[in-house]
Write an enzyme that holds these catalytic residues in place. Sequence first.
Site, short mmCIF file in Angstrom:
data_model
loop_
_atom_site.label_atom_id
_atom_site.label_comp_id
_atom_site.label_asym_id
_atom_site.label_seq_id
_atom_site.Cartn_x
_atom_site.Cartn_y
_atom_site.Cartn_z
CE LYS A 192 -4.42 -1.86 1.37
NZ LYS A 192 -5.51 -1.95 2.37
NE ARG A 226 -7.86 -8.64 0.40
CZ ARG A 226 -7.56 -7.83 -0.62
NH1 ARG A 226 -6.64 -6.90 -0.48
NH2 ARG A 226 -8.19 -7.96 -1.77
#
Length: 282
Positions: free
Chosen positions: A225, A260
């Site tokens: 991210k 995840r």
Amino acid sequence: MSNKLIIRDCCFVWGQRTYLMGVLNITPDSFSDGGVFNNSTAALAQAQAMVAAGADIIDVGGQSTRPGAEQITLAEELDRVLPILQILRQAIAVPISVDTTRASVARASIEAGADIINDISGGTFDLEMLPTVANLDVPIVLMHIQGTPQTMQQMTNYQDLMAEISSFLANQIVAATAVGINQNKIIIDPGIGFAKNYEQNLEIFRQLRSLKALNCPILVGASRKSFIGRILNQPDPKARVWGTAAACCAAIAQGADILRVHDVQEMHDVSLVADALLRKSV
């Protein structure tokens, strides 16, 4: 909370080790791998590779939720997800989750062989989602978000970040159990990057353990991210593996149960070592 959950003959024992959810985006526009796995051959090969690398769950998503992503039609989401799901179900034994905010996609996906619903809205975008999941009697991941993927980056104002995340998740747990979802089948996700700025993402990692008070397993999705990109000065999401590894280790240290991730092989090694160092039961 119950210390274990059985999904498709796989027993998840919370606190014993970290579980990995492998990301399979079958979209043309996801932030780090859009267009790579959006055909059946590539999707199947990637899912099998992630299982071989140690993924405990494969998370299939047909709707990009990157900042600014446009909402696709229901028909398009179903057309993306269902054919891939049917192929995967015949080929892999691990549980499959479907990343969707639509109750009708959730129902069709479970009927096609999926096992878990992963809802980035925590059941708030589609008011039929929680009753549908209750009726299907499957686990659900409830994530914190403000706004939508189109608006969330302008909705990062909080008086008390962790208290507000905790309050939202607590309310959704109450709403879920009120319509018949077993609390033992609820997993929570603080929503890294979803209506959070750089400093707020870091704060979630520092305070993640406070969410243990909600008595649900915690899923963290930090993989590749933008906050990692900012720290590393690395604009290419695929080149953020080492930064993701550090974030995953920090999440484990703060009590995460599921990670995840895109890079399953690397994060499998990270979680094995972090578990040995940080979990007394290992």
